[in-house]
Write a protein that holds these residues in place. Structure first.
Motif, PDB file in Angstrom:
ATOM      1  N   ILE A 142       0.820  -1.364  -0.079  1.00 55.90           N
ATOM      2  CA  ILE A 142      -0.082   0.079  -0.108  1.00 55.90           C
ATOM      3  C   ILE A 142       0.942   1.327   0.049  1.00 55.90           C
ATOM      4  N   ASP A 143       0.236   2.340  -0.945  1.00 53.36           N
ATOM      5  CA  ASP A 143       1.035   3.426  -0.669  1.00 53.36           C
ATOM      6  C   ASP A 143       0.084   4.397  -0.598  1.00 53.36           C
ATOM      7  N   LYS A 144      -0.104   5.564   0.293  1.00 60.28           N
ATOM      8  CA  LYS A 144      -1.043   6.359   0.396  1.00 60.28           C
ATOM      9  C   LYS A 144      -0.306   7.658   0.637  1.00 60.28           C
ATOM     10  N   GLY A 145       0.083   8.567  -0.394  1.00 62.15           N
ATOM     11  CA  GLY A 145       0.661   9.656  -0.443  1.00 62.15           C
ATOM     12  C   GLY A 145       2.363   9.838  -0.328  1.00 62.15           C
ATOM     13  N   THR A 146       2.713   8.420  -0.335  1.00 62.12           N
ATOM     14  CA  THR A 146       4.304   8.310  -0.434  1.00 62.12           C
ATOM     15  C   THR A 146       4.934   8.721  -1.714  1.00 62.12           C
ATOM     16  N   GLY A 176       0.586 -10.507  -5.891  1.00 63.90           N
ATOM     17  CA  GLY A 176       0.192  -9.632  -5.250  1.00 63.90           C
ATOM     18  C   GLY A 176      -0.268  -8.490  -5.886  1.00 63.90           C
ATOM     19  N   MET A 177      -0.592  -7.390  -5.161  1.00 64.33           N
ATOM     20  CA  MET A 177      -1.148  -6.114  -5.738  1.00 64.33           C
ATOM     21  C   MET A 177      -0.525  -4.900  -5.053  1.00 64.33           C
ATOM     22  N   PHE A 178      -0.651  -3.762  -5.481  1.00 59.75           N
ATOM     23  CA  PHE A 178       0.072  -2.719  -5.256  1.00 59.75           C
ATOM     24  C   PHE A 178      -0.789  -1.283  -5.466  1.00 59.75           C
ATOM     25  N   VAL A 179      -1.560  -1.053  -4.238  1.00 60.55           N
ATOM     26  CA  VAL A 179      -2.551  -0.293  -4.039  1.00 60.55           C
ATOM     27  C   VAL A 179      -2.085   1.196  -3.770  1.00 60.55           C
ATOM     28  N   ILE A 180      -2.403   2.223  -4.694  1.00 59.23           N
ATOM     29  CA  ILE A 180      -1.657   3.388  -4.721  1.00 59.23           C
ATOM     30  C   ILE A 180      -2.736   4.465  -4.601  1.00 59.23           C
ATOM     31  N   THR A 181      -2.596   5.431  -3.727  1.00 56.94           N
ATOM     32  CA  THR A 181      -3.368   6.565  -3.271  1.00 56.94           C
ATOM     33  C   THR A 181      -2.608   7.839  -3.684  1.00 56.94           C
ATOM     34  N   SER A 182      -3.114   8.745  -4.513  1.00 52.14           N
ATOM     35  CA  SER A 182      -2.491   9.999  -4.984  1.00 52.14           C
ATOM     36  C   SER A 182      -3.343  11.119  -4.966  1.00 52.14           C
ATOM     37  N   CYS A 183      -3.043  12.350  -4.613  1.00 53.05           N
ATOM     38  CA  CYS A 183      -3.549  13.309  -4.914  1.00 53.05           C
ATOM     39  C   CYS A 183      -3.120  14.450  -5.807  1.00 53.05           C
ATOM     40  N   ASN A 184      -1.661  13.937  -6.193  1.00 54.63           N
ATOM     41  CA  ASN A 184      -1.317  14.767  -7.085  1.00 54.63           C
ATOM     42  C   ASN A 184      -1.043  14.471  -8.641  1.00 54.63           C
ATOM     43  N   TRP A 185      -1.466  13.196  -8.896  1.00 56.12           N
ATOM     44  CA  TRP A 185      -1.328  12.390 -10.179  1.00 56.12           C
ATOM     45  C   TRP A 185      -2.557  12.094 -10.702  1.00 56.12           C
ATOM     46  N   THR A 186      -3.004  12.262 -11.844  1.00 57.07           N
ATOM     47  CA  THR A 186      -4.092  11.711 -12.113  1.00 57.07           C
ATOM     48  C   THR A 186      -4.200  10.004 -12.398  1.00 57.07           C
ATOM     49  N   LYS A 187      -5.275   9.295 -12.736  1.00 53.65           N
ATOM     50  CA  LYS A 187      -5.252   7.833 -13.228  1.00 53.65           C
ATOM     51  C   LYS A 187      -4.382   7.707 -14.269  1.00 53.65           C
ATOM     52  N   THR A 220      -7.050   9.989  -6.327  1.00 51.49           N
ATOM     53  CA  THR A 220      -7.053   8.736  -7.257  1.00 51.49           C
ATOM     54  C   THR A 220      -6.408   7.732  -6.416  1.00 51.49           C
ATOM     55  N   SER A 221      -7.089   6.408  -6.225  1.00 48.40           N
ATOM     56  CA  SER A 221      -7.047   5.307  -5.646  1.00 48.40           C
ATOM     57  C   SER A 221      -6.906   4.101  -6.822  1.00 48.40           C
ATOM     58  N   LEU A 222      -5.512   3.623  -7.199  1.00 44.88           N
ATOM     59  CA  LEU A 222      -5.644   2.435  -8.252  1.00 44.88           C
ATOM     60  C   LEU A 222      -5.139   1.207  -7.634  1.00 44.88           C
ATOM     61  N   VAL A 223      -5.537   0.109  -8.160  1.00 41.95           N
ATOM     62  CA  VAL A 223      -5.121  -1.405  -7.750  1.00 41.95           C
ATOM     63  C   VAL A 223      -4.267  -1.704  -8.962  1.00 41.95           C
ATOM     64  N   LEU A 224      -2.953  -1.773  -8.719  1.00 41.49           N
ATOM     65  CA  LEU A 224      -2.065  -2.508  -9.655  1.00 41.49           C
ATOM     66  C   LEU A 224      -1.572  -3.881  -9.753  1.00 41.49           C
ATOM     67  N   LYS A 225      -1.472  -4.341 -10.858  1.00 40.53           N
ATOM     68  CA  LYS A 225      -0.955  -5.777 -10.769  1.00 40.53           C
ATOM     69  C   LYS A 225       0.368  -5.981 -11.156  1.00 40.53           C
ATOM     70  N   PRO A 226       1.692  -6.693 -10.934  1.00 47.23           N
ATOM     71  CA  PRO A 226       2.550  -6.757 -11.503  1.00 47.23           C
ATOM     72  C   PRO A 226       2.470  -7.401 -12.855  1.00 47.23           C
ATOM     73  N   LYS A 227       3.248  -6.884 -13.813  1.00 52.25           N
ATOM     74  CA  LYS A 227       3.083  -7.396 -15.225  1.00 52.25           C
ATOM     75  C   LYS A 227       3.756  -8.843 -15.398  1.00 52.25           C
TER      76      LYS A 227
END
Ligand code: SAM
Length: 228
Positions: A142-146, A176-187, A220-227
């Motif tokens: 998880i990344d929220k704001g980092t 696994g999954m990477f869940v990123i929440t950002s207020c600086n970047w759009t989807k 913006t909150s996205l769930v990303l999967k490793p390729k």
């Protein structure tokens, strides 16, 4: 928080990209916690935290025994809430000693013992060998704001983001999954940057606003999967 020519939003480096800023912030917040029991800031608000946790609960891909790593955990309130929801394998890292001290103090007061905290700099060149927490992989990262904070590092933000991407790639398990929440970047901007190693699994719905005929999201909150 707000960074570079690739950004639709006006992105400039700022003090929020410096360790001094975070050290001073957490020194203040520890004092406030000791004096008044105030846990400090939950970045982007409690709602954005709840939306991520509700999504994890509803997605059917996650169990409460799965390993979780919160990158740049700050006061650790995301992990505290996960512990309250039954998760048992929780780890938080932050490069600010003060953040980790605060997070540990809050967990102790809440009598939560299942969170492992470690001070770790996620853009240090050898970080995935140097810090024990970062030598393994996790099901949920998880990344929220980092990533936002790293994007604001004066002078070297693009380089720093590339190192961060490599670190995150190393930490997310194959399934696994990477869940990123950002207020600086759009989807679109997030997907553009992370696409070398990650693909979109799902966008977690966040409140949208309308302005001048255009709609957008403040967070913006996205769930990303490793390729593969
Ligand atoms: C905006 S705050 C978010 C804190 C927490 N994730 C939350 O949602 O409340 C950004 C956090 O990232 C941490 N941070 C920034 N750069 C870091 C780095 N290179 N390594 C580890 N932590 C970092 C800061 O100390 C700060 O706690």
């Amino acid at each position: 928080m707000s960074a570079s020519s690739e950004s639709k939003r006006d992105f400039v480096s700022s003090e929020l990209g410096t360790k001094d800023y975070w050290d001073e912030t957490y020194d203040r917040e520890i004092k406030s916690f000791n004096d008044f029991g105030d846990v400090g800031e939950i970045w982007f608000g409690e709602d954005s935290q709840e939306r991520v946790l509700d999504w994890l609960e509803d997605c059917d891909l996650v169990t409460t025994d799965d390993s979780v790593l919160d990158l740049g955990c700050g006061n650790g309130m995301m992990l505290i809430e996960m512990a309250r929801r039954g998760y048992t394998s929780l780890t938080g890292v932050d490069y600010s000693q003060g953040a980790i001290e605060l997070a540990k103090a809050i967990a102790e007061k809440e009598e939560i013992t299942c969170i492992n905290y470690q001070v770790a700099d996620l853009i240090a060149a050898d970080c995935t060998q140097k810090y024990t927490c970062l030598t393994r992989q996790y099901k949920i990262v998880i990344d929220k704001g980092t990533y936002d904070a790293i994007s604001l590092i004066p002078d070297s933000e693009v380089e720093a983001r590339q190192v961060y991407l490599k670190t995150v790639k190393h930490l997310v398990a194959e399934n696994g999954m990477f869940v990123i929440t950002s207020c600086n970047w759009t989807k679109e901007q997030l997907l553009h940057f992370w696409k070398t190693d990650f693909e979109l699994f799902e966008k977690i719905p966040t409140p949208s606003f309308q302005f001048g005929g255009q709609s957008g999201n403040t967070v913006t909150s996205l769930v990303l999967k490793p390729k593969p």
